[in-house]
Design an enzyme around this catalytic site. Structure first.
Site, short mmCIF file in Angstrom:
data_model
loop_
_atom_site.label_atom_id
_atom_site.label_comp_id
_atom_site.label_asym_id
_atom_site.label_seq_id
_atom_site.Cartn_x
_atom_site.Cartn_y
_atom_site.Cartn_z
N HIS A 150 -58.09 14.92 25.22
CA HIS A 150 -59.07 14.25 26.21
C HIS A 150 -59.95 12.88 25.50
O HIS A 150 -59.86 13.23 24.15
CB HIS A 150 -60.24 15.49 26.88
CG HIS A 150 -59.46 16.44 27.75
ND1 HIS A 150 -60.23 17.06 28.27
CD2 HIS A 150 -57.78 15.51 28.65
CE1 HIS A 150 -59.26 18.17 29.44
NE2 HIS A 150 -57.87 16.61 29.79
N PHE A 151 -60.44 12.30 26.83
CA PHE A 151 -61.07 10.98 25.14
C PHE A 151 -61.80 10.06 26.05
O PHE A 151 -62.20 10.56 27.07
CB PHE A 151 -59.73 9.50 24.87
CG PHE A 151 -59.15 9.77 25.64
CD1 PHE A 151 -59.27 8.54 26.14
CD2 PHE A 151 -57.95 9.96 26.22
CE1 PHE A 151 -59.14 7.23 27.31
CE2 PHE A 151 -56.47 8.78 27.08
CZ PHE A 151 -57.93 8.03 28.02
N GLU A 181 -63.11 5.88 26.05
CA GLU A 181 -62.03 4.42 25.23
C GLU A 181 -62.60 4.08 25.91
O GLU A 181 -63.07 3.81 27.15
CB GLU A 181 -60.90 4.97 25.28
CG GLU A 181 -60.13 3.38 24.97
CD GLU A 181 -58.77 3.82 25.29
OE1 GLU A 181 -57.83 4.82 24.54
OE2 GLU A 181 -58.23 3.18 25.55
N HIS A 201 -55.11 14.02 38.55
CA HIS A 201 -53.92 13.71 38.57
C HIS A 201 -53.05 14.64 37.92
O HIS A 201 -52.25 14.90 37.51
CB HIS A 201 -53.71 12.80 37.36
CG HIS A 201 -54.15 12.45 35.68
ND1 HIS A 201 -54.45 11.50 35.34
CD2 HIS A 201 -53.92 13.82 35.42
CE1 HIS A 201 -55.08 12.31 34.02
NE2 HIS A 201 -54.87 13.37 33.67
N SER A 250 -51.16 6.04 25.29
CA SER A 250 -51.86 6.43 24.46
C SER A 250 -52.61 5.82 23.74
O SER A 250 -52.74 4.54 23.61
CB SER A 250 -50.15 6.79 23.38
OG SER A 250 -49.77 5.91 23.42
N HIS A 264 -49.33 8.24 35.60
CA HIS A 264 -51.02 9.06 35.18
C HIS A 264 -50.91 8.81 33.80
O HIS A 264 -51.79 8.54 33.32
CB HIS A 264 -50.74 10.50 35.94
CG HIS A 264 -50.61 11.39 34.10
ND1 HIS A 264 -49.12 10.95 34.11
CD2 HIS A 264 -51.11 12.50 33.67
CE1 HIS A 264 -49.08 12.45 32.71
NE2 HIS A 264 -49.96 12.87 32.77
N GLY A 265 -49.42 7.92 33.14
CA GLY A 265 -49.87 7.47 31.66
C GLY A 265 -48.92 7.59 30.71
O GLY A 265 -47.46 7.28 32.03
N ALA A 266 -48.35 7.80 30.39
CA ALA A 266 -48.40 7.01 28.87
C ALA A 266 -46.29 8.38 28.98
O ALA A 266 -45.03 7.90 29.36
CB ALA A 266 -47.68 6.25 27.84
N GLY A 267 -46.68 9.69 28.94
CA GLY A 267 -45.77 10.72 28.74
C GLY A 267 -45.14 10.97 27.74
O GLY A 267 -44.97 9.91 27.12
#
Lengths: 136, 488
Positions: B211-212, B214, B336, B387, B411-414
Site C-alpha cells: 500500500h502507498f 504516491e 480491485h 511498481s 490492476h497493476g504491474a504484477g
C-alpha cells in the site's frame, strides 16, 4: 529443514512456510515460531503474564489456521508476543496452549491472514509436515 | 504443496494475438475454459509460478459462466490468482470469499491538481514529509479517528457517505467513486465483534505491504478529451492512494473462509483447494457473506476518502501559498478486490452474475449508468498503479471489456519475483538511494518492506497496459511518473 522446524519457501506475492513436527502439537508450536520470525517480531526482555488459550476447530488444518490467527490478533490488538509456548492437542481438533506474553516492540512486516491455500498436514516417516501460505 | 505438473505453453490455444485459452479438456473438473490476456513475454512470465494452476482450480467453482479471465499482470496468490476474474450465475452459483481476497475492496484513488511540477519541485521534500506525517502508515497503525461500535456500523452501511457527513469529503468525490462509495446490502449484524474491534481504530490509515500514497506527474497524454474531463493536464501533479479495508476486511474474510469450510461440505461442493471454499449465493451463508463483504467494501471506500482528506491537508501544509492553487480534485476511486452483482452478456443471454475480481479492476465501457454525467460517454476510469518508481496508467473501460472480460481489466504491474528473492537481491536503503537519485522522494517505515516492493520484483507495467489496450479491454488516457512515494 532447519533445526527450528520451519523454513521459508519461495512465493511470488505472499509468504509460505514449510513446517514440521513430531506430532501435531510440535507442528503448531513450530508454525507459531516460524510466523513470528517471518513477521520480524521484536519483543522487549520484560516478562509478562502466563496465559492459557483453548481452541476447538473443524479439523487439524483448521486448528493450525485458527491457532496462528489467534496469535496474529494478539499482536495487533494487544501488542503482545509470546515465549515458552507449550501446547497440548487432543483428538486433532482441540488445543490448550500456555505461553508467556511479552510486550511487543515492533513488527517488521505485516501478515494480513493465515490461508488454507494448499494446506494439508501430511504424515512423513519423521512425523508431520505442512505448508502454510500467509497473505501479506 | 501439490507436485502436479504446472500449466505449459502447449496447453494453450491462441485465440487472437493477445488472448490465450486453456480448454476445459485440460483437466477433469473444469467447468469453463481459462482465458489469459498476454503477449508472448507475459505468457512466459505467467508460466513461471502457480498462477495459471490457480486459475484452472478457480474454473472448477460451481455456477461459473463464460470463462475464468486472467489479466496480463497475473501472479500467484492463495487459492485464486491475483489478476483473476470469475463470474457465477445467480441465484444458485457460488460466492467464494477467498476469490475476493482478505483485503476486501483494496483499491486505488486518483486525485488531480493544477500544480505544475516546476511550481512544486522545490517543495517536494516537504510535501513527501507532510504526507508521511499525516497519512498514518505501518503495521497495525491506528488512526486519529476513534470510532464507537455504533459509528463503525454507520461506516459499514454508509461508506464514503459517512466521510462526507463528517467533513472528510466533497460531493464530487462520491460521484467520482465506484458505486458512489457505498455498496448496498451491507449488514453489520453479519460482521463479527472481532472484525469490529479491529476496524474501530484503523479508519483513515494506509497500513503497510504494497500500500502507498504516491505523488505523480502527468507524463504523457494519449486521449486529450478524456484527460481533460478528468482534470489531468500534461506536466501537472496527481496523487494516488492504494489501500483497502485494513484489519476489518481481513477479519471478515478470515471469518467466512472458516465458516464456509463445513458449509461447502454441506452443499456437497468439492474443490481442489480449500482456500477457494464457497457457498451458493442464495444460501444463508452466501447471503451473510455478501452482507459482510459490503460492510468491508464500504469501510474501504470511507478509508480511502479519509486518506484523501489527509492528502489534501498535506498539500495545503506543504504548498499553500507557494503555488497558486493547491487543491486536489477527485479523478476516480476503484476497487480491485471485490465481488459484484452485475448483468452481463453470456452468449445470446443477459445473465445476472456475481463477478469475483481479485487483483482486477471493473472496466465498464461508455454509456454505463453508474458513471457521473461527464464520464458516461467516455467509459469508467481504470487506475493501474505501477511498481514503486515506475509509471502508472489511467485507462478507460471499453465495449471490448464488456464482451471479453466481464467488464474487467488489469490492476497493476504484477509481481514476477518472490518476496524472499527480492529481499535477497535488493537492499532497502540502497533502493531508496537509487530512487532518490532519480528524483523520487521516498518515505518508508520499513527498509525490508521497501526491498520486497522493489521495481525489479514486478513486471513491466507498460507492457501490461499495452496488452490490455491492444486486446481492446481498456483504452489509454494518460501515463503518470512518480515523484514521491510514501509507504508503511
Amino acid at each position: 529443514m532447519p533445526a527450528g522446524g520451519f523454513e521459508e519457501l519461495e512465493h511470488t506475492a505472499d509468504w509460505a512456510l514449510r513446517v514440521r513436527g513430531r506430532d501435531l502439537a510440535e507442528l503448531l508450536v513450530n508454525a507459531a515460531h516460524g510466523m513470528l520470525e517471518l513477521a520480524g517480531v521484536q519483543t522487549s526482555s520484560g516478562a509478562g503474564p502466563e496465559r492459557t488459550l483453548e481452541l476447538t476447530s473443524h479439523d487439524p488444518e483448521s486448528l493450525l489456521v485458527d491457532w496462528l490467527h489467534e496469535l496474529l490478533l494478539a499482536l495487533e490488538l494487544r501488542s503482545v508476543a509470546f515465549k515458552h509456548i507449550r501446547l497440548e492437542v487432543t483428538g486433532d481438533r482441540d488445543l490448550i496452549a500456555t505461553f508467556q506474553e511479552v510486550p511487543l516492540i515492533s513488527i517488521a512486516k505485516p501478515i494480513k491472514a493465515v490461508t488454507y491455500n494448499e494446506l494439508d498436514i501430511v504424515e512423513t516417516p519423521q512425523g508431520l509436515t505442512a505448508t502454510v501460505v500467509f497473505d501479506v | 504443496m501439490s507436485e502436479r505438473r504446472l500449466v505449459r505453453k502447449e496447453d494453450f490455444k491462441q485465440l487472437s494475438p493477445f488472448l490465450w485459452e486453456i480448454p476445459t479438456t485440460y483437466r477433469s473438473g473444469m467447468r469453463v475454459p481459462v482465458r489469459l490476456f498476454a503477449d508472448d513475454r507475459l505468457l512466459e512470465d505467467a508460466l513461471d509460478d502457480k498462477s495459471l494452476e490457480q486459475a484452472v482450480n478457480a474454473s472448477m467453482l460451481p455456477g461459473l459462466v463464460g470463462h475464468v479471465t486472467v489479466m496480463p499482470d497475473v501472479h500467484q496468490g492463495y487459492g485464486f490468482p491475483i489478476g483473476g476474474v470469475a463470474a457465477t450465475r445467480l441465484p444458485h452459483g457460488v460466492i467464494s470469499p477467498g476469490a475476493i481476497g482478505y483485503d476486501i475492496n483494496c483499491g486505488v484513488r486518483l486525485l488531480a491538481s493544477r500544480i505544475t511540477l516546476e511550481e512544486a519541485e522545490a517543495s517536494m521534500a516537504d510535501l513527501a514529509s507532510a504526507l508521511y506525517r499525516n497519512c498514518p502508515s505501518g503495521v497495525g497503525v491506528k488512526g486519529s479517528i476513534k470510532l464507537s461500535t455504533k459509528e463503525l456500523e454507520r461506516v459499514c452501511r454508509e461508506g464514503a457517505e459517512w466521510a462526507l457527513d463528517n467533513g472528510y469529503a466533497q460531493e464530487i468525490d462520491l460521484a467520482r467513486t465506484e458505486e458512489g462509495g457505498r455498496i448496498l446490502g451491507a449488514d453489520p449484524e453479519a460482521v463479527s465483534d472481532r472484525a469490529k474491534q479491529r476496524g474501530q481504530p484503523q479508519l483513515g490509515t494506509l497500513g503497510a505491504g504494497n500500500h502507498f500514497v504516491e505523488v505523480d506527474v502527468v507524463d504523457q497524454v494519449f486521449d486529450s478529451g478524456a484527460a481533460s474531463a478528468m482534470g489531468l493536464a500534461l506536466g501537472t501533479l496527481a496523487l494516488q492512494i492504494h489501500c483497502g479495508s485494513r484489519g476489518f476486511g481481513h477479519q471478515v474474510c478470515t471469518d467466512y473462509v472458516r465458516e464456509f469450510q463445513p458449509a461447502a461440505a454441506r452443499y456437497k461442493i468439492q474443490l481442489p483447494d480449500r482456500e477457494l471454499v464457497c457457498a451458493p449465493l442464495d444460501s444463508p451463508e452466501g447471503k451473510r457473506y455478501l452482507a459482510a463483504m459490503a460492510c468491508a467494501a464500504n469501510y474501504a471506500f470511507a478509508n480511502r476518502q479519509i486518506m484523501a482528506h489527509h492528502a489534501r491537508r498535506s498539500f495545503e501544509e506543504a504548498l499553500g501559498g507557494r503555488v497558486p492553487d493547491w487543491e486536489l480534485h477527485q479523478v476516480y476511486d476503484i476497487a480491485h478486490n471485490m465481488g459484484k452483482i452485475e448483468e452481463h452478456a453470456v452468449g445470446d443471454e443477459r445473465v445476472r452474475v456475481c463477478v469475483h475480481r481479485k487483483g482486477a479492476t471493473r472496466a465498464f465501457g461508455p454509456g454505463f449508468e453508474g458513471l457521473p454525467d461527464d464520464y458516461r460517454p467516455l467509459g469508467q476510469p481504470v487506475l493501474v498503479p505501477g511498481s514503486m518508481g515506475t509509471a502508472s496508467w489511467v485507462l478507460l473501460g471499453t465495449e471490448g471489456s464488456m464482451q471479453q472480460s466481464f467488464g474487467s481489466s488489469c490492476h497493476g504491474a504484477g509481481r514476477t519475483m518472490s518476496r524472499k528473492q527480492a529481499k535477497r537481491t535488493v537492499r532497502g536503503d540502497q533502493l531508496r538511494a537509487e530512487l532518490e537519485r532519480r528524483g523520487i522522494q521516498i518515505r518508508a517505515g520499513s527498509m525490508p518492506g521497501l526491498a520486497e516492493e522493489a521495481p525489479q520484483a514486478y513486471k513491466d507495467v507498460d507492457a501490461v497496459v499495452e496488452v490490455v489496450a491492444r486486446a481492446g479491454i481498456a483504452k489509454k488516457v494518460a501515463r503518470l511518473r512518480p515523484v514521491a512515494v510514501i509507504k508503511g
